[in-house]
Design a protein around this motif. Structure first.
Motif, PDB file in Angstrom:
ATOM      1  N   HIS A   1      38.538  44.087  57.279  1.00 49.17           N
ATOM      2  CA  HIS A   1      39.760  43.320  57.486  1.00 49.17           C
ATOM      3  C   HIS A   1      39.962  42.945  58.956  1.00 49.17           C
TER       4      HIS A   1
ATOM      5  N   HIS B   1      41.097  34.978  56.043  1.00 53.56           N
ATOM      6  CA  HIS B   1      42.112  35.867  55.475  1.00 53.56           C
ATOM      7  C   HIS B   1      41.772  36.207  54.017  1.00 53.56           C
TER       8      HIS B   1
ATOM      9  N   HIS C   1      46.698  36.333  45.042  1.00 51.79           N
ATOM     10  CA  HIS C   1      46.644  36.095  46.487  1.00 51.79           C
ATOM     11  C   HIS C   1      45.624  35.002  46.801  1.00 51.79           C
TER      12      HIS C   1
ATOM     13  N   SER D   1      40.721  40.039  53.002  1.00 48.14           N
ATOM     14  CA  SER D   1      41.718  40.687  52.146  1.00 48.14           C
ATOM     15  C   SER D   1      41.085  41.476  51.010  1.00 48.14           C
TER      16      SER D   1
ATOM     17  N   GLU E   1      40.782  44.746  52.655  1.00 50.22           N
ATOM     18  CA  GLU E   1      42.108  45.282  52.965  1.00 50.22           C
ATOM     19  C   GLU E   1      42.841  45.736  51.705  1.00 50.22           C
TER      20      GLU E   1
END
Length: 166
Positions: free
Chosen positions: A69, A48, A127, A52, A55
């Motif tokens: 992604h 992830h 993030h 990301s 993304e």
């Protein structure tokens, strides 16, 4: 706060190196570790973070080559480390070639809201920090050492022959 590309590059260098320290500590077996039956595995969290980059930064209009992604998660940590390095290096190179400091003020649609590019980049950093924190818990459960991010970890204090502060 990101006010210039150099601000981002300085922060990203530290944070991406910290993410790499985590990724390079993982083992293929540890990728299966999860905190609960319905929680993400360490491998899913890792993938992830990697995907990301595509993304989130992909929504800014920057043209770069990163792990897509939607791509399937590989089964080895080595593949994930290489995917992270390639994605991180590619985004930095593209920013240096395509953007100026003024590019950071452009607003883009992010999840139904208008964010400046600077905000997108700051959230990208936050993030990764957020998910690294989750990953360190799973690493401890998997019996892996946890590298320090902003100072020595308990494992590093012990390796220095010191007791970790309470």
């Amino acid at each position: 706060m990101i006010r210039s590309l150099e601000d981002f590059f300085a922060d990203w260098q530290h944070e991406s190196n910290s993410t790499l320290k985590i990724l390079e500590t993982l083992t293929d077996e540890s990728l299966k570790q999860r905190v609960s039956e319905d929680g993400r595995t360490l491998g899913k969290l890792t993938w992830h973070i990697i995907t990301s980059i595509d993304e989130m930064v992909g929504r800014t209009g920057l043209q770069f080559s990163a792990t897509p992604h939607e791509s399937a998660q590989p089964s080895t940590t080595n593949e994930m480390v290489e995917a992270y390095k390639q994605s991180s290096d590619s985004v930095v190179k593209a920013m240096k070639e395509q953007w100026t400091d003024e590019s950071l003020l452009v607003e883009r649609d992010m999840y139904g809201e208008q964010w400046t590019v600077a905000t997108v980049l700051q959230i990208l950093i936050y993030h990764q920090i957020h998910h690294r924190g989750q990953m360190t818990i799973l690493m401890r459960q998997a019996g892996l050492p946890v590298p320090g991010m902003y100072g020595p970890s308990k494992d590093e204090w012990l390796a220095f022959g010191e007791e970790a502060p309470e």
